[in-house]
Design a protein around this motif. Sequence first.
Motif, short mmCIF file in Angstrom:
data_model
loop_
_atom_site.label_atom_id
_atom_site.label_comp_id
_atom_site.label_asym_id
_atom_site.label_seq_id
_atom_site.Cartn_x
_atom_site.Cartn_y
_atom_site.Cartn_z
N LEU A 135 -0.87 3.58 -8.02
CA LEU A 135 -1.78 4.59 -7.44
C LEU A 135 -1.14 5.32 -6.26
CD1 LEU A 135 -5.05 2.42 -7.43
CD2 LEU A 135 -4.14 3.87 -9.27
N ASN A 136 -1.64 6.54 -6.05
CA ASN A 136 -1.26 7.35 -4.86
C ASN A 136 0.25 7.59 -4.76
OD1 ASN A 136 -3.99 7.35 -4.09
ND2 ASN A 136 -3.71 5.31 -3.21
N ASN B 85 2.31 -6.72 -4.02
CA ASN B 85 2.43 -6.16 -5.37
C ASN B 85 3.08 -7.14 -6.35
OD1 ASN B 85 1.18 -3.93 -4.47
ND2 ASN B 85 2.91 -2.52 -4.66
N ASP C 89 -1.25 -0.39 -5.49
CA ASP C 89 -1.11 0.76 -4.61
C ASP C 89 0.35 0.77 -4.11
OD1 ASP C 89 -1.78 2.97 -3.18
OD2 ASP C 89 -2.77 1.91 -1.55
N CYS C 90 0.75 1.90 -3.52
CA CYS C 90 2.12 1.91 -2.99
C CYS C 90 2.12 2.08 -1.47
CB CYS C 90 2.96 2.97 -3.69
SG CYS C 90 2.26 4.59 -3.55
N THR D 3 -2.73 -3.01 -11.73
CA THR D 3 -2.86 -1.78 -10.95
C THR D 3 -2.50 -2.10 -9.51
OG1 THR D 3 -4.61 -0.99 -12.38
CG2 THR D 3 -4.49 0.02 -10.20
N GLU E 114 -1.18 9.38 -9.98
CA GLU E 114 -0.82 8.00 -10.29
C GLU E 114 0.19 7.99 -11.42
OE1 GLU E 114 -4.83 6.55 -11.60
OE2 GLU E 114 -3.71 5.98 -13.40
#
Length: 445
Positions: free
Chosen positions: A424-425, A370, A399-400, A397, A3
């Motif tokens: 994240l990720n 996002n 994710d992608c 926070t 991350e």
Amino acid sequence: MSEIKVKKIRRLDARIRVPGDKSISHRAVMLGGLARGTCKITGFLPSEDCLCSMRAMQALGAKIEQITDSHLEITGVSGECRQVLETIDCGNSGTSMRLLAGILAAQPFTSRLSGDSSLTSRPMRRVMIPLMQMGAFIESEMKNERAPLRINGGRLHGINYKMPVASAQVKSCILLAGMFAEGTTSVTEPMSSRDHTERMLRHFLVPSRADSLQKSLDGKDIPIKGGVPLTTVVHGGSIPEARDFRVPGDFSSAAFWLVAASAFQGSQLSIEDVGLNKTRTGLLSVLMRMGAQIREYVETGNDTEPHGNLEITGRGLHATTVDGDIIPNVIDEIPAIAVLAALAEGETIIKDAGELRVKESDRIASITKNLRAFGVPVEEAEDGMIIQGGKALKGTTVDCFGDHRIAMAFSILGLFAEGETRILNTECIRTSYPGFEKQLEAIMS
Ligand code: S3P
């Protein structure tokens, strides 16, 4: 699972270089691998996507020595590939899969192409149709017009193909197949997409021509947009001749820093030796329309790909509309443009960009989700979005969604948000920009 943690900064003063261009690296390793003779490729991007293309060409018989990560010495197969019995793994790379499909369609054997869960959910009908018209037989194993693809290649004949959507991957697939086919092959695009394959074919001395075709095949006039030729013709039965090639820095990677520096008042950023091919740099016009101050120094000379330096001074930005003919020239920069829109005063409209739904993730959905997490009001449309910019941003926070450009774009937005932002990720960043995290660290310290 890796991350990225980002904190707010005040400005961006730096002089940077970005790694080699991804699109150009794929093409260089493929044409070098098919060529007659030995050539050196410098500035090659050693990212996961390009390494998939490199390994595929090795499996097909090209001798490729990696002198350093970005310096390859390639002895090509002189147009005659050897059969690969195992599946050719294209990983996350749409460019590997669609361009290799064009090459494999012309080989007298059967091949199997597959990739990761993102790639096997992306549309492949767009390359299956023209390649079948040229005489290949291609089957989608799951009968869903997605990979895994089984390609029964063989002798092809040239076609005149009118593409329904502007796509450099589809255009390149057909041109590569056309290079092996009987007769000539022409591809006409509705709008001009990146022209790296056309330039690379000329560099490797493959007889080809870019035309401003005035009439379509059914006799109707085709409007010539932006003065850029929209039809490319390649003559079949040609073998590329090995010639050294230098890959410039990737404008799409530079885009993240360009956006950050443009939006921080008073920042001074120089980007050195980056690709400045007009079919890729639509972001510069968008930025200038939004009030950014950018100086572009294109190196003069006979290089196959235009390249040079950029200097950016940060200023307050205002909203704009991004639509129409410019879309193919900013297609990979739309995640970065959406971030820019969140930082600019007013309402930015992005439309005519439905292709974003079939990229490494559904980018319209990923961006919308996002941006909302950062507190940005955004309305989702089928082919784009409307973003209300200039609001205070809160660290969050996100994710992608396995998508490298989403991971990098939202890392940049984190530089403007109060508190800490976590993305994240982020391992997917290695598909296009090894070293991004290090450069981001340096900028934050
Ligand atoms: C690419 C073409 C574009 C782009 C992709 C790379 C290429 O895709 O989005 O990242 O190297 O030809 P499409 O051809 O699907 O527009």
